[in-house]
Scaffold this active site. Structure first.
Site, PDB file in Angstrom:
ATOM      1  CG  ASP A 159      -1.615  -1.371   1.334  1.00  0.00           C
ATOM      2  OD1 ASP A 159      -2.412  -1.691   0.454  1.00  0.00           O
ATOM      3  OD2 ASP A 159      -1.324  -2.114   2.297  1.00  0.00           O
ATOM      4  CG  HIS A 187      -3.340  -5.177   3.386  1.00  0.00           C
ATOM      5  ND1 HIS A 187      -2.908  -4.384   2.340  1.00  0.00           N
ATOM      6  CD2 HIS A 187      -3.751  -6.336   2.819  1.00  0.00           C
ATOM      7  CE1 HIS A 187      -3.052  -5.044   1.207  1.00  0.00           C
ATOM      8  NE2 HIS A 187      -3.571  -6.226   1.464  1.00  0.00           N
TER       9      HIS A 187
END
Ligand code: NAI
Length: 329
Positions: A159, A187
């Site tokens: 990410d 996440h």
């Protein structure tokens, strides 16, 4: 020369590992002077496919690869390992609810947590990539009472890297111009990529972009939904970029972060930034001497506060769900 570092990898016949193992063996994880021994765990039906991957590792004649062992028993495969990359997980099938996913993965990560507790080397570091990564890491950590809690991390580096790429494209910079990116939280689609502390050639990214509408309506959803966009385009989930991020995270955890920068790591919260203690949540971290520290003292504005709170509330809900399933105490 150096003794080999024993690196355990689970889900070793899967698609992330088809990229990851070759990069570990080539030196990308621990550098060009450090031999590695691979310990590869799979479920029994996948062992034959894994043998094929090992044939390809052999055929690559990597000078740094001192040995490869495979197996379907975590107690054997994890014996004496220094690093563990937990990639294998039960994927979400169509129509599967998050609770079902947590339960299916609970069985995997309780077993592996116990096996690491009983058999890994004293310096073990564990990084969980398999989803739901943060909560799987929490389950493994909770089932390994003899291993210090800080040795359990989850992957939010993909990410982090995605956020850098999106910001670089927006401002016409390269990713190497960007420092101090931060992913906060889980996440998942609630993760919060924070531009208010990121820098582009030393200049504040949010100020440089100066476009809250882009930040809220384009940047955040693009980073949050990137996994789904890859599946839509490729017909399969991110694999090479996930392998790359797994390497980036463990590389930096072992060898340290650059001066004047930090990285995003999901680590057990010590209560920093109001994140409930014990949740494995993403923070800006620096690493020195193989130990990470959560960067302290960043100012969090109201917009960021609400986003961080939403994502950590989701992590707290996941923790309650696995607690009620008896996977953690
Ligand atoms: P894959 O399905 O190709 O491979 C997973 C492998 O894990 C399979 O070979 C399976 O047999 C194995 N496995 C299942 N249970 C196991 C167990 N108990 N022990 C050992 N191996 C086991 O999946 P892929 O694409 O390699 O992804 C792996 C995981 O990584 C998935 O959970 C995926 O959602 C996650 N992921 C996480 C990302 C992140 O940024 N945190 C990014 C991309 C993927």
């Amino acid at each position: 020369s150096n003794a080999p570092v024993k690196v355990a990898v689970t889900g070793a016949a899967g698609q992330i590992c088809y990229n990851l193992l070759f990069r570990i063996a080539s030196g990308a994880l621990l550098g060009p002077d450090q031999p590695v021994e691979l310990r590869l765990l799979e479920i029994t039906p996948a062992l034959k496919a894994l043998e094929g991957v090992v044939m390809e590792l052999d055929d690559s004649a990597f000078p740094l690869l001192s040995g490869v062992q495979i197996g379907d028993d975590a107690n054997t495969v994890f014996d004496g390992v220094n690093l563990a990359l937990l990639i294998g997980a039960r994927p979400r099938s169509k129509g599967m609810e998050r609770a079902d996913l947590l339960e299916a993965n609970g069985a995997i990560f309780t077993t592996q947590g116990r096996a690491l507790n009983d058999h890994a080397a004293a310096d073990i570091k564990v990084l969980v990539t398999g989803n739901p990564a943060n909560t799987n890491a929490l389950i493994a950590m909770s089932n390994a009472p003899d291993i210090p809690r800080q040795r359990f991390n989850a992957l939010t580096r993909l990410d982090h890297n995605r956020a850098k790429a999106q910001l670089a494209a927006k401002v016409g910079a390269t990713v190497s111009d960007i420092t101090h990116m931060t992913i906060w939280g889980n996440h998942s689609a609630t993760q919060y990529p924070d531009l208010f502390h990121a820098l582009v050639r030393g200049q504040n990214a949010a100020d440089l972009v100066n476009d809250q509408e882009w930040l809220e309506s384009t940047f955040l959803p693009t980073v949050q939904q990137r996994g789904a966009a890859i599946i839509e385009a490729r017909g399969a989930s991110s694999a090479a970029s996930a392998a790359n991020a797994t390497i980036d995270h463990m590389h930096d955890w072992v060898l340290g972060t650059p001066e004047n920068d930090w990285v995003s790591m999901s680590v057990p919260s010590d209560g920093s930034y109001g994140v409930p203690e014990g949740l494995i949540s993403s923070f800006p971290c620096t690493v020195s001497g193989g130990e990470y520290s959560i960067v302290q003292g960043l100012e969090i504005n109201d917009f960021s506060r609400a986003k961080i709170d939403a994502s950590t509330a989701e992590l707290a809900e996941e923790r309650e769900a696995v607690r009620s399933l008896g996977l953690i105490s």
